[in-house]
Design a protein around this motif. Structure first.
Motif, PDB file in Angstrom:
ATOM      1  N   ARG A  43     -60.619   4.573 -82.829  1.00  0.00           N
ATOM      2  CA  ARG A  43     -61.063   3.327 -82.199  1.00  0.00           C
ATOM      3  C   ARG A  43     -61.559   2.333 -83.245  1.00  0.00           C
ATOM      4  N   GLU A  45     -60.560   2.162 -86.409  1.00  0.00           N
ATOM      5  CA  GLU A  45     -59.383   1.637 -87.101  1.00  0.00           C
ATOM      6  C   GLU A  45     -58.700   0.557 -86.274  1.00  0.00           C
ATOM      7  N   ALA A  46     -58.596   0.770 -84.961  1.00  0.00           N
ATOM      8  CA  ALA A  46     -57.982  -0.229 -84.081  1.00  0.00           C
ATOM      9  C   ALA A  46     -58.809  -1.512 -84.077  1.00  0.00           C
ATOM     10  N   GLU A  50     -57.738  -5.308 -85.248  1.00  0.00           N
ATOM     11  CA  GLU A  50     -57.884  -6.490 -84.403  1.00  0.00           C
ATOM     12  C   GLU A  50     -58.697  -7.573 -85.107  1.00  0.00           C
TER      13      GLU A  50
END
Length: 100
Positions: A43, A45-46, A50
């Protein structure tokens, strides 16, 4: 004497069974925590991806505004200062600590 020895062996066996159960429980808990850490890592890394995309889009928008003559450097800097001042009220690094 035999009765006392039997009771001692029974107590020792009971303690050993409890210890083994507790050990298995701790191993399962550690495995669960490992999965949660892996999920949080994904999460994070995501979220970093973003944020990088948002920064890129902001830079592109800034360049377009400058190239089209809609805004100048002073206008963009004033807006940037306003958003930095607004954002400073939300996140408190001293409260949350540092990330590596």
């Amino acid at each position: 004497m035999v009765l006392l020895l039997t009771i001692a062996v029974a107590l020792l066996a009971t303690a050993l069974v409890r210890l083994v159960r507790r050990g298995r429980s701790l191993v399962a808990e550690i495995a669960d925590l490992g999965e949660r850490v892996s999920e949080l890592g994904l999460r994070l890394e995501a979220a970093e991806g973003e944020v990088a995309q948002a920064v890129t889009q902001a830079e592109i928008a800034e360049n377009v505004l400058l190239e089209k003559g809609v805004a100048d450097e002073d206008d963009i800097e004033a807006v940037r200062r306003r958003f930095v001042a607004d954002a400073s009220s939300g996140y408190d690094r001293a409260r949350d600590g540092e990330l590596n």
